[in-house]
Design a protein around this motif. Sequence first.
Motif, PDB file in Angstrom:
ATOM      1  N   ALA A  50       0.957  -1.244   0.263  1.00 32.87           N
ATOM      2  CA  ALA A  50       0.173  -0.114  -0.261  1.00 32.87           C
ATOM      3  C   ALA A  50       0.431   1.249  -0.628  1.00 32.87           C
ATOM      4  CB  ALA A  50      -1.135   0.381   1.561  1.00 32.87           C
ATOM      5  N   ASN A  51       1.638   1.085  -0.800  1.00 29.58           N
ATOM      6  CA  ASN A  51       2.977   2.739  -1.586  1.00 29.58           C
ATOM      7  C   ASN A  51       2.808   2.976  -1.690  1.00 29.58           C
ATOM      8  OD1 ASN A  51       4.284   0.409  -2.717  1.00 29.58           O
ATOM      9  ND2 ASN A  51       5.416   0.581  -1.049  1.00 29.58           N
ATOM     10  N   ALA A  52       1.044   2.593  -2.906  1.00 32.41           N
ATOM     11  CA  ALA A  52       1.364   4.184  -3.686  1.00 32.41           C
ATOM     12  C   ALA A  52      -0.183   4.664  -4.090  1.00 32.41           C
ATOM     13  CB  ALA A  52       1.768   3.171  -5.072  1.00 32.41           C
ATOM     14  N   THR A  53      -0.120   4.943  -2.906  1.00 32.99           N
ATOM     15  CA  THR A  53      -2.317   5.390  -2.844  1.00 32.99           C
ATOM     16  C   THR A  53      -2.707   6.642  -3.888  1.00 32.99           C
ATOM     17  OG1 THR A  53      -2.434   5.953  -0.512  1.00 32.99           O
ATOM     18  CG2 THR A  53      -2.372   3.830  -1.146  1.00 32.99           C
ATOM     19  N   HIS A  54      -1.678   7.628  -3.774  1.00 29.70           N
ATOM     20  CA  HIS A  54      -1.739   8.423  -4.220  1.00 29.70           C
ATOM     21  C   HIS A  54      -0.667   9.431  -5.088  1.00 29.70           C
ATOM     22  CE1 HIS A  54       0.576   9.711  -1.371  1.00 29.70           C
ATOM     23  NE2 HIS A  54       0.452  10.860  -1.661  1.00 29.70           N
ATOM     24  N   SER A  55      -0.963  10.542  -6.089  1.00 28.23           N
ATOM     25  CA  SER A  55      -0.343  10.876  -6.810  1.00 28.23           C
ATOM     26  C   SER A  55       0.515  12.273  -5.284  1.00 28.23           C
ATOM     27  CB  SER A  55      -0.583  11.682  -7.496  1.00 28.23           C
ATOM     28  OG  SER A  55      -1.342  13.267  -7.622  1.00 28.23           O
ATOM     29  N   ALA A  56       1.471  12.373  -5.821  1.00 32.01           N
ATOM     30  CA  ALA A  56       2.428  14.236  -5.463  1.00 32.01           C
ATOM     31  C   ALA A  56       1.418  14.761  -5.681  1.00 32.01           C
ATOM     32  CB  ALA A  56       3.625  14.240  -6.833  1.00 32.01           C
ATOM     33  N   LEU A  65      -3.348  -1.498  -5.377  1.00 33.96           N
ATOM     34  CA  LEU A  65      -2.897  -2.770  -5.731  1.00 33.96           C
ATOM     35  C   LEU A  65      -4.160  -3.605  -6.401  1.00 33.96           C
ATOM     36  CD1 LEU A  65      -5.967  -4.064  -4.607  1.00 33.96           C
ATOM     37  CD2 LEU A  65      -4.289  -3.955  -2.194  1.00 33.96           C
ATOM     38  N   MET A  66      -3.846  -4.689  -7.277  1.00 38.59           N
ATOM     39  CA  MET A  66      -4.588  -5.324  -7.600  1.00 38.59           C
ATOM     40  C   MET A  66      -5.863  -5.965  -7.578  1.00 38.59           C
ATOM     41  SD  MET A  66      -2.275  -7.115 -11.250  1.00 38.59           S
ATOM     42  CE  MET A  66      -3.563  -7.727 -11.592  1.00 38.59           C
ATOM     43  N   GLY A  67      -7.180  -5.810  -7.174  1.00 43.92           N
ATOM     44  CA  GLY A  67      -7.609  -6.337  -6.877  1.00 43.92           C
ATOM     45  C   GLY A  67      -9.457  -6.192  -7.714  1.00 43.92           C
ATOM     46  N   LEU A  68     -10.982  -5.726  -6.248  1.00 52.92           N
ATOM     47  CA  LEU A  68     -11.899  -6.101  -6.835  1.00 52.92           C
ATOM     48  C   LEU A  68     -12.421  -4.580  -5.819  1.00 52.92           C
ATOM     49  CD1 LEU A  68     -14.796  -6.435  -7.845  1.00 52.92           C
ATOM     50  CD2 LEU A  68     -14.548  -8.521  -5.778  1.00 52.92           C
ATOM     51  N   ALA A  91      -8.247  -8.008  -2.009  1.00 51.58           N
ATOM     52  CA  ALA A  91      -7.701  -8.978  -2.919  1.00 51.58           C
ATOM     53  C   ALA A  91      -7.182 -10.006  -2.036  1.00 51.58           C
ATOM     54  CB  ALA A  91      -6.294  -7.683  -3.512  1.00 51.58           C
ATOM     55  N   MET A  92      -7.424 -11.110  -2.306  1.00 51.40           N
ATOM     56  CA  MET A  92      -7.540 -12.281  -1.408  1.00 51.40           C
ATOM     57  C   MET A  92      -8.162 -12.119  -0.547  1.00 51.40           C
ATOM     58  SD  MET A  92      -3.027 -12.375  -2.504  1.00 51.40           S
ATOM     59  CE  MET A  92      -2.464 -13.669  -1.047  1.00 51.40           C
ATOM     60  N   GLY A 114     -17.372  -3.804  -7.092  1.00 53.15           N
ATOM     61  CA  GLY A 114     -17.747  -4.889  -8.687  1.00 53.15           C
ATOM     62  C   GLY A 114     -16.718  -4.852  -9.338  1.00 53.15           C
ATOM     63  N   ASP A 115     -16.418  -3.106 -10.564  1.00 54.56           N
ATOM     64  CA  ASP A 115     -14.816  -3.395 -10.673  1.00 54.56           C
ATOM     65  C   ASP A 115     -13.622  -3.576 -10.512  1.00 54.56           C
ATOM     66  OD1 ASP A 115     -16.323  -1.226 -12.345  1.00 54.56           O
ATOM     67  OD2 ASP A 115     -15.769   0.192 -12.218  1.00 54.56           O
ATOM     68  N   SER A 116     -13.198  -4.020 -11.545  1.00 57.21           N
ATOM     69  CA  SER A 116     -11.790  -4.911 -11.061  1.00 57.21           C
ATOM     70  C   SER A 116     -10.900  -3.964 -11.131  1.00 57.21           C
ATOM     71  CB  SER A 116     -11.565  -5.953 -12.359  1.00 57.21           C
ATOM     72  OG  SER A 116     -12.907  -7.212 -11.513  1.00 57.21           O
ATOM     73  N   VAL A 117      -9.605  -3.556 -10.645  1.00 59.35           N
ATOM     74  CA  VAL A 117      -8.723  -2.248 -10.873  1.00 59.35           C
ATOM     75  C   VAL A 117      -7.501  -3.006 -10.822  1.00 59.35           C
ATOM     76  CG1 VAL A 117     -10.129  -1.248  -9.944  1.00 59.35           C
ATOM     77  CG2 VAL A 117      -8.427  -1.973  -8.041  1.00 59.35           C
ATOM     78  N   LYS A 118      -6.575  -1.986 -12.102  1.00 56.59           N
ATOM     79  CA  LYS A 118      -5.005  -2.251 -11.447  1.00 56.59           C
ATOM     80  C   LYS A 118      -4.022  -2.097 -11.017  1.00 56.59           C
ATOM     81  CE  LYS A 118      -6.056  -3.469 -17.047  1.00 56.59           C
ATOM     82  NZ  LYS A 118      -5.456  -2.954 -17.518  1.00 56.59           N
ATOM     83  N   LEU A 119      -3.046  -2.478 -10.417  1.00 52.54           N
ATOM     84  CA  LEU A 119      -1.942  -1.103  -9.699  1.00 52.54           C
ATOM     85  C   LEU A 119      -1.800  -0.065 -10.749  1.00 52.54           C
ATOM     86  CD1 LEU A 119      -0.487  -1.672  -7.934  1.00 52.54           C
ATOM     87  CD2 LEU A 119       1.440  -2.487  -9.047  1.00 52.54           C
ATOM     88  N   HIS A 120      -2.107   0.835  -9.593  1.00 58.19           N
ATOM     89  CA  HIS A 120      -2.125   2.955  -9.902  1.00 58.19           C
ATOM     90  C   HIS A 120      -2.838   3.345 -10.814  1.00 58.19           C
ATOM     91  CE1 HIS A 120       1.740   2.208  -8.122  1.00 58.19           C
ATOM     92  NE2 HIS A 120       2.489   1.403  -9.112  1.00 58.19           N
ATOM     93  N   GLN A 121      -4.283   2.244 -11.210  1.00 55.94           N
ATOM     94  CA  GLN A 121      -5.359   2.895 -11.777  1.00 55.94           C
ATOM     95  C   GLN A 121      -5.821   3.611 -11.031  1.00 55.94           C
ATOM     96  OE1 GLN A 121      -8.109  -0.128 -13.177  1.00 55.94           O
ATOM     97  NE2 GLN A 121     -10.212   1.225 -13.015  1.00 55.94           N
TER      98      GLN A 121
END
Length: 127
Positions: A50-56, A65-68, A91-92, A114-121
Amino acid sequence: MKLQITIDGKTYAAEVDVIEEEEGEELPGNVTEASIQHALPPGAYTPSYANATHSADEKMYQSPLMGLVIKVNVIAGQEVKAGEALVVLEAMKMETGVYAHHPGRVKTVAVKAGDSVKLHQLLVELE
């Protein structure tokens, strides 16, 4: 190096070779440990992913993370407080919340439950 582990009362021995020692976990981009802790409520567990949750600029909240997406707690135009959960991901079979770093108004909600998301989406953008 020899290790010994006991599982369900049975003891196992193993030999392990350390090939390379890691200095520490490397964080992506300009993310710092301080910004991670700022993102979560006091005392919250900080998983290593969980180290990339927001932009600068802390206005664009991205998936750590990748997940739902299991819950979206905000709508466009809504005022949010610092520490408020914006989105809850799974996720998991583990839930991860994405929290507002500062107060603001929601500009865009880019996902729905319900959406699936990719890392950094992109998940949510604040004004």
